[in-house]
Design a protein around this motif. Structure first.
Motif, PDB file in Angstrom:
ATOM      1  N   VAL A 287       0.833  -1.205   0.000  1.00 52.18           N
ATOM      2  CA  VAL A 287       0.000   0.000   0.000  1.00 52.18           C
ATOM      3  C   VAL A 287       0.868   1.256   0.000  1.00 52.18           C
ATOM      4  O   VAL A 287       1.671   1.468   0.918  1.00 52.18           O
ATOM      5  N   GLY A 288       0.705   2.076  -1.019  1.00 51.15           N
ATOM      6  CA  GLY A 288       1.349   3.381  -1.028  1.00 51.15           C
ATOM      7  C   GLY A 288       2.853   3.345  -1.134  1.00 51.15           C
ATOM      8  O   GLY A 288       3.537   4.236  -0.641  1.00 51.15           O
ATOM      9  N   SER A 289       3.373   2.342  -1.800  1.00 50.97           N
ATOM     10  CA  SER A 289       4.812   2.225  -1.985  1.00 50.97           C
ATOM     11  C   SER A 289       5.133   2.129  -3.464  1.00 50.97           C
ATOM     12  O   SER A 289       4.459   1.399  -4.215  1.00 50.97           O
ATOM     13  N   SER A 290       6.173   2.840  -3.891  1.00 52.61           N
ATOM     14  CA  SER A 290       6.630   2.733  -5.276  1.00 52.61           C
ATOM     15  C   SER A 290       7.275   1.377  -5.545  1.00 52.61           C
ATOM     16  O   SER A 290       7.489   0.996  -6.692  1.00 52.61           O
ATOM     17  N   LEU A 291       7.598   0.642  -4.470  1.00 51.41           N
ATOM     18  CA  LEU A 291       8.252  -0.663  -4.555  1.00 51.41           C
ATOM     19  C   LEU A 291       9.551  -0.591  -5.346  1.00 51.41           C
ATOM     20  O   LEU A 291       9.899  -1.487  -6.103  1.00 51.41           O
ATOM     21  N   GLN A 292      10.266   0.505  -5.131  1.00 48.18           N
ATOM     22  CA  GLN A 292      11.569   0.690  -5.767  1.00 48.18           C
ATOM     23  C   GLN A 292      12.731   0.559  -4.792  1.00 48.18           C
ATOM     24  O   GLN A 292      13.877   0.426  -5.218  1.00 48.18           O
ATOM     25  N   VAL A 293      12.443   0.618  -3.489  1.00 44.19           N
ATOM     26  CA  VAL A 293      13.501   0.564  -2.480  1.00 44.19           C
ATOM     27  C   VAL A 293      13.587  -0.852  -1.920  1.00 44.19           C
ATOM     28  O   VAL A 293      12.611  -1.381  -1.377  1.00 44.19           O
ATOM     29  N   GLU A 294      14.754  -1.442  -2.056  1.00 41.32           N
ATOM     30  CA  GLU A 294      14.988  -2.796  -1.539  1.00 41.32           C
ATOM     31  C   GLU A 294      15.769  -2.705  -0.220  1.00 41.32           C
ATOM     32  O   GLU A 294      16.473  -1.728   0.017  1.00 41.32           O
ATOM     33  N   PRO A 295      15.607  -3.708   0.663  1.00 41.72           N
ATOM     34  CA  PRO A 295      14.866  -4.959   0.453  1.00 41.72           C
ATOM     35  C   PRO A 295      13.386  -4.889   0.809  1.00 41.72           C
ATOM     36  O   PRO A 295      12.705  -5.904   0.742  1.00 41.72           O
ATOM     37  N   ALA A 296      12.882  -3.702   1.180  1.00 44.04           N
ATOM     38  CA  ALA A 296      11.470  -3.620   1.546  1.00 44.04           C
ATOM     39  C   ALA A 296      10.580  -4.133   0.423  1.00 44.04           C
ATOM     40  O   ALA A 296       9.677  -4.954   0.652  1.00 44.04           O
ATOM     41  N   ALA A 297      10.824  -3.668  -0.802  1.00 42.37           N
ATOM     42  CA  ALA A 297       9.978  -4.067  -1.926  1.00 42.37           C
ATOM     43  C   ALA A 297      10.012  -5.569  -2.172  1.00 42.37           C
ATOM     44  O   ALA A 297       9.004  -6.166  -2.579  1.00 42.37           O
TER      45      ALA A 297
ATOM     46  N   GLU B 256       0.620   4.859  -8.919  1.00 38.76           N
ATOM     47  CA  GLU B 256       1.505   4.700 -10.073  1.00 38.76           C
ATOM     48  C   GLU B 256       1.913   3.232 -10.247  1.00 38.76           C
ATOM     49  O   GLU B 256       1.897   2.462  -9.293  1.00 38.76           O
ATOM     50  N   PRO B 257       2.301   2.831 -11.447  1.00 42.17           N
ATOM     51  CA  PRO B 257       2.782   1.467 -11.657  1.00 42.17           C
ATOM     52  C   PRO B 257       4.018   1.176 -10.817  1.00 42.17           C
ATOM     53  O   PRO B 257       4.791   2.076 -10.487  1.00 42.17           O
ATOM     54  N   THR B 258       4.188  -0.093 -10.455  1.00 39.79           N
ATOM     55  CA  THR B 258       5.351  -0.522  -9.678  1.00 39.79           C
ATOM     56  C   THR B 258       6.019  -1.701 -10.380  1.00 39.79           C
ATOM     57  O   THR B 258       5.407  -2.370 -11.226  1.00 39.79           O
ATOM     58  N   PRO B 259       7.261  -2.010 -10.023  1.00 40.56           N
ATOM     59  CA  PRO B 259       7.947  -3.151 -10.638  1.00 40.56           C
ATOM     60  C   PRO B 259       7.304  -4.496 -10.308  1.00 40.56           C
ATOM     61  O   PRO B 259       7.608  -5.498 -10.965  1.00 40.56           O
ATOM     62  N   TYR B 260       6.427  -4.522  -9.313  1.00 40.27           N
ATOM     63  CA  TYR B 260       5.841  -5.793  -8.889  1.00 40.27           C
ATOM     64  C   TYR B 260       4.406  -5.975  -9.383  1.00 40.27           C
ATOM     65  O   TYR B 260       3.747  -6.960  -9.038  1.00 40.27           O
ATOM     66  N   ASP B 261       3.916  -5.055 -10.203  1.00 35.70           N
ATOM     67  CA  ASP B 261       2.541  -5.171 -10.686  1.00 35.70           C
ATOM     68  C   ASP B 261       2.293  -6.490 -11.411  1.00 35.70           C
ATOM     69  O   ASP B 261       1.195  -7.050 -11.335  1.00 35.70           O
ATOM     70  N   VAL B 262       3.288  -6.991 -12.103  1.00 35.68           N
ATOM     71  CA  VAL B 262       3.121  -8.211 -12.886  1.00 35.68           C
ATOM     72  C   VAL B 262       2.797  -9.416 -12.011  1.00 35.68           C
ATOM     73  O   VAL B 262       2.202 -10.399 -12.488  1.00 35.68           O
ATOM     74  N   TYR B 263       3.146  -9.351 -10.725  1.00 30.71           N
ATOM     75  CA  TYR B 263       2.906 -10.478  -9.821  1.00 30.71           C
ATOM     76  C   TYR B 263       1.584 -10.348  -9.056  1.00 30.71           C
ATOM     77  O   TYR B 263       1.220 -11.249  -8.295  1.00 30.71           O
ATOM     78  N   ALA B 264       0.873  -9.250  -9.238  1.00 30.12           N
ATOM     79  CA  ALA B 264      -0.280  -8.950  -8.395  1.00 30.12           C
ATOM     80  C   ALA B 264      -1.537  -9.683  -8.837  1.00 30.12           C
ATOM     81  O   ALA B 264      -1.826  -9.801 -10.031  1.00 30.12           O
ATOM     82  N   ALA B 265      -2.298 -10.161  -7.859  1.00 27.55           N
ATOM     83  CA  ALA B 265      -3.618 -10.723  -8.126  1.00 27.55           C
ATOM     84  C   ALA B 265      -4.613  -9.612  -8.410  1.00 27.55           C
ATOM     85  O   ALA B 265      -5.597  -9.823  -9.125  1.00 27.55           O
ATOM     86  N   GLU B 266      -4.356  -8.424  -7.853  1.00 24.84           N
ATOM     87  CA  GLU B 266      -5.211  -7.271  -8.115  1.00 24.84           C
ATOM     88  C   GLU B 266      -4.387  -6.002  -7.914  1.00 24.84           C
ATOM     89  O   GLU B 266      -3.533  -5.942  -7.018  1.00 24.84           O
ATOM     90  N   ILE B 267      -4.640  -5.002  -8.756  1.00 32.98           N
ATOM     91  CA  ILE B 267      -3.996  -3.699  -8.646  1.00 32.98           C
ATOM     92  C   ILE B 267      -5.088  -2.650  -8.502  1.00 32.98           C
ATOM     93  O   ILE B 267      -6.037  -2.622  -9.290  1.00 32.98           O
ATOM     94  N   VAL B 268      -4.961  -1.793  -7.498  1.00 30.94           N
ATOM     95  CA  VAL B 268      -5.952  -0.751  -7.237  1.00 30.94           C
ATOM     96  C   VAL B 268      -5.264   0.601  -7.347  1.00 30.94           C
ATOM     97  O   VAL B 268      -4.300   0.876  -6.629  1.00 30.94           O
ATOM     98  N   ARG B 269      -5.759   1.454  -8.225  1.00 29.95           N
ATOM     99  CA  ARG B 269      -5.170   2.776  -8.446  1.00 29.95           C
ATOM    100  C   ARG B 269      -5.951   3.890  -7.737  1.00 29.95           C
ATOM    101  O   ARG B 269      -5.545   5.036  -7.770  1.00 29.95           O
TER     102      ARG B 269
END
Length: 245
Positions: A186-196, A215-228
């Motif tokens: 929730v509310g993360s760009s998922l760009q900072v590791e290792p949190a992402a 905004e899109p994130t690097p992990y969207d491809v793995y998501a069961a659902e994406i909410v914008r």
């Protein structure tokens, strides 16, 4: 295929700066983010620059003094996660935020993967103090207060770029991710590791990943659902769908 809302096991949550914007705390990388509007501000979060430059440290103390988080209060998104736990679901929160709004809302299982802004540590010894006490020294005329125990450099008890993460916090975060049946980012760009990467840990362990971010994130491809949708609206709605009210 079972809808992720029907899974009844533990729920892991990773929260980033976006969950606190409705509380008046700007995010970092968004269109009006702190680093977007003032790129120099990112230097304040880089450990090597901080320890090398007294003038930068003086600016950092003023930024801590003026941080909007001091006046912030939990918003409906923080409260929604409390409601999820109150409904009987096992909820573990991993937060990249340092504002402690989850705890102030009433969540009691929170891993602060990047530390917190309410405590101060010395980079050279074991000295610790409250941020409030150290900011009193700044107000009294010390632009870069030194450690009273050893004379070393003081900083907020946060993890800066270039610093090693707390190993206990990482272990606790991995445990939340590995045991979750549903993992909300929730509310993360998922760009900072290792949190992402906790998203990948959760998915690899069999969790359904749900991403709530504008905004899109690097992990969207793995998501069961994406909410914008806006987080303050989307997360309470998702919690209502999970608990069935």
């Amino acid at each position: 295929m079972t809808d992720w809302r029907e899974r009844k096991g533990p729920i892991g949550v990773l929260t980033g700066a976006g969950i606190s914007t409705d509380s008046g705390i700007p995010d970092f990388r968004g269109p009006r983010g702190t680093w977007t509007e003032d790129p120099v501000a990112e230097l304040l979060s880089t450990y090597q620059n901080y320890v090398a430059d007294p003038q930068l440290r003086a600016r950092a103390w003023l930024a801590r003094r003026d941080n909007p988080a001091w006046q912030a209060t939990p918003n409906p998104a923080h409260q929604a996660l409390v409601r999820l736990g109150a409904a009987g679901r096992q909820v573990g929160i991993i937060t990249q935020n340092i504002d402690r709004l989850h705890q102030r809302a009433g969540s009691d299982s929170v891993v602060e993967i990047h530390g917190n802004m309410f405590e101060v540590v010395c980079v050279d010894c074991e000295f610790t103090d409250s941020m409030a006490a150290t900011l009193e020294r700044v107000a009294a005329g010390e632009p870069d207060p030194a450690c009273p125990a050893c004379g070393g450099i003081l900083k907020a008890d946060t993890i800066m770029f270039g610093q090693q993460l707390n190993s206990a916090a990482i272990r606790a975060a991995v445990e939340i991710a590995e045991t979750a049946e549903v993992f909300l980012a929730v509310g993360s760009s998922l760009q900072v590791e290792p949190a992402a990467s906790m998203c990948a840990v959760a998915v690899d362990a069999g969790a359904d990943l749900v991403i709530v971010n504008a905004e899109p994130t690097p992990y969207d491809v793995y998501a069961a659902e994406i909410v914008r949708d806006p987080i303050g609206v989307a997360l309470p709605r998702l919690v209502s769908e999970i608990v069935g009210d």
